[in-house]
Scaffold this motif. Sequence first.
Motif, PDB file in Angstrom:
ATOM      1  N   VAL A 260       6.481   2.313 -29.984  1.00 49.94           N
ATOM      2  CA  VAL A 260       5.965   1.185 -30.765  1.00 49.94           C
ATOM      3  C   VAL A 260       5.007   1.683 -31.837  1.00 49.94           C
ATOM      4  N   ALA A 261       4.133   2.633 -31.464  1.00 50.93           N
ATOM      5  CA  ALA A 261       3.188   3.197 -32.435  1.00 50.93           C
ATOM      6  C   ALA A 261       3.933   3.879 -33.576  1.00 50.93           C
ATOM      7  N   GLU A 262       5.019   4.557 -33.241  1.00 47.58           N
ATOM      8  CA  GLU A 262       5.830   5.222 -34.259  1.00 47.58           C
ATOM      9  C   GLU A 262       6.484   4.195 -35.169  1.00 47.58           C
ATOM     10  N   TYR A 263       7.007   3.122 -34.593  1.00 48.20           N
ATOM     11  CA  TYR A 263       7.654   2.064 -35.378  1.00 48.20           C
ATOM     12  C   TYR A 263       6.648   1.418 -36.336  1.00 48.20           C
ATOM     13  N   LEU A 264       5.430   1.210 -35.853  1.00 46.68           N
ATOM     14  CA  LEU A 264       4.402   0.556 -36.662  1.00 46.68           C
ATOM     15  C   LEU A 264       3.625   1.534 -37.546  1.00 46.68           C
TER      16      LEU A 264
ATOM     17  N   ARG B 140      11.925  -2.703 -31.147  1.00 43.65           N
ATOM     18  CA  ARG B 140      11.894  -3.390 -32.447  1.00 43.65           C
ATOM     19  C   ARG B 140      11.256  -4.770 -32.335  1.00 43.65           C
ATOM     20  N   VAL B 141      11.726  -5.594 -31.375  1.00 41.02           N
ATOM     21  CA  VAL B 141      11.192  -6.962 -31.304  1.00 41.02           C
ATOM     22  C   VAL B 141       9.729  -6.955 -30.864  1.00 41.02           C
ATOM     23  N   LEU B 142       9.356  -6.010 -29.985  1.00 40.56           N
ATOM     24  CA  LEU B 142       7.962  -5.920 -29.570  1.00 40.56           C
ATOM     25  C   LEU B 142       7.085  -5.508 -30.745  1.00 40.56           C
ATOM     26  N   ALA B 143       7.507  -4.465 -31.449  1.00 44.75           N
ATOM     27  CA  ALA B 143       6.719  -3.973 -32.588  1.00 44.75           C
ATOM     28  C   ALA B 143       6.596  -5.028 -33.678  1.00 44.75           C
TER      29      ALA B 143
ATOM     30  N   CYS C  87       5.521   3.717 -19.507  1.00 49.64           N
ATOM     31  CA  CYS C  87       4.454   3.032 -20.242  1.00 49.64           C
ATOM     32  C   CYS C  87       4.051   3.842 -21.468  1.00 49.64           C
ATOM     33  N   TYR C  88       3.799   5.124 -21.271  1.00 52.18           N
ATOM     34  CA  TYR C  88       3.395   5.965 -22.400  1.00 52.18           C
ATOM     35  C   TYR C  88       4.501   6.059 -23.442  1.00 52.18           C
TER      36      TYR C  88
END
Length: 342
Positions: A234-238, A165-168, A227-228
């Motif tokens: 993150v891609a899903e969150y964004l 969450r915080v990264l995204a 990593c993947y």
Amino acid sequence: MKGVLLVNLGSPDSTDPKDVKKYLEEFLMDERVIDMPLWLRTFIVKGIILNTRPKKSAAAYQKIWWEEGSPLIVLSERLQNKVDALTSVPVALAMRYGNPSIHSGLEALKNEGVDEVLLIPLYPQFAMATTETILVLAEEIRQKHFPEMQFTNVPAFYNHPDYIRVLAESIQENLQDKDWEHVLFSYHGVPERHIKKSDITKSHCKIDGQCCQTASPAHQFCYRHQCYETTRQVAEYLELKEGSYTTSFQSRLGIDPWLQPFTDKTINSFPEKGIKKLAVITPAFVSDCLETLEEIGMEARHEFKENGGEEFHLVPCLNDDEAWIKVLSRWIDEWAHNTVTA
């Protein structure tokens, strides 16, 4: 009494080639970084690398050095100070290589009466050359100098909902006013053999495009899978569309196979594919450092534009982001008060 030791990678004490050489020797002579027999590692590091690399690395550090010192050290100190102010237990800082040392960090905690330590390697993904080497050295130092201490280790948090969450949200905030066509998630590279050596099943990791997507206990220590998975979540969150983002691996040493695709080759190929506006994320690091600021922010940016790229946006690491500070502080207090299992 409980306390916390945050541990990051480390940095030379200055940009003087002598200090850079000292740092590189400690770093590259680590058997979990260059995992070769001692005689061969010594020949490669002391006989070759340290005779050529320090001046070049010193010049790179000079490009990014701040008035206060090494960016990684300064940012890590800011992180420590802010977390320490929010938590109910003492928080010390150490580096795996260079200063402040793990020994000095543990000594500082001991002087505050701490005998139960939460070790937090500041790496989201587990790897031999990052998390494992920290835990191994810390345990060696504990046994020799602080036998009364007990350690608890924070596991890799590459897929922890709070971290994702915080990264995204940090990515979203940094790119909200930017014009970009593609997002590159660039992770630190490691030799393929490290992935296989970390495979606790001794059979799962084949680096064949399928093993990282197939459930296995090996994923607990598989850097490539983690990593993947960070990228995927993150891609899903964004809500990034398939094809609008890529995962790659930067930095490599020697001729042995390293994780691919390589970041430099990937970035240089984008303009000819019609991708002229690029955003780059570096989720293997929580603090900006030589690899993010110089290798990506300067060298990769230059190469991208030399090859026809137009806009290059490097998203900063989490550093001392307030949301990240709150998450880390909450993890610590939950451990300190036994409300969750660290």
